[in-house]
Motif scaffolding. Structure first.
Motif, PDB file in Angstrom:
ATOM      1  N   HIS A  33      40.737  34.482  28.773  1.00 50.32           N
ATOM      2  CA  HIS A  33      39.400  33.948  29.031  1.00 50.32           C
ATOM      3  C   HIS A  33      38.473  34.917  29.765  1.00 50.32           C
ATOM      4  O   HIS A  33      37.252  34.845  29.617  1.00 50.32           O
ATOM      5  CB  HIS A  33      39.495  32.651  29.831  1.00 50.32           C
ATOM      6  N   THR A  40      33.158  33.761  28.463  1.00 47.11           N
ATOM      7  CA  THR A  40      33.568  33.340  29.806  1.00 47.11           C
ATOM      8  C   THR A  40      33.732  34.517  30.766  1.00 47.11           C
ATOM      9  O   THR A  40      33.870  34.308  31.963  1.00 47.11           O
ATOM     10  CB  THR A  40      34.901  32.567  29.736  1.00 47.11           C
ATOM     11  N   TRP A  48      33.452  30.663  37.617  1.00 49.09           N
ATOM     12  CA  TRP A  48      34.191  30.264  36.426  1.00 49.09           C
ATOM     13  C   TRP A  48      35.635  30.734  36.512  1.00 49.09           C
ATOM     14  O   TRP A  48      36.558  29.967  36.255  1.00 49.09           O
ATOM     15  CB  TRP A  48      33.534  30.810  35.177  1.00 49.09           C
TER      16      TRP A  48
END
Length: 87
Positions: A33, A40, A48
């Protein structure tokens, strides 16, 4: 005259391969990710990555409180289960 030379060698302990094995799936997910050109992977949104890391740790609570401590400290996971999470 006799000269005695003492040499000391420092050796580093072997890596904890068990830790590598237990954490490799978590690192794989995190890297998926938050590396490369994924949406992201944003420097301006560090929350995040932090939120994702907290979620991974929360979902792996049993692993961290049981198997992980058992692998590191030995003994039964029930007796060592409280020390990691009590912090």
């Amino acid at each position: 005259i006799t000269t005695t030379t003492t040499t000391t060698t420092t050796t580093t302990p072997p890596p904890l391969w068990v830790v590598d094995v237990l954490l490799s799936p978590l690192l794989l997910l995190f890297n998926y990710h938050f590396s490369g050109s994924r949406k992201t992977n944003r420097v301006d949104k560090p929350e995040w990555a932090f939120s994702h890391l907290l979620l991974l740790l929360k979902n792996q609570n049993e692993l961290l409180l049981g198997d992980f401590q058992l692998a590191i400290y030995g003994g039964s996971s029930g007796s060592s289960g409280g020390s990691f999470g009590s912090g």
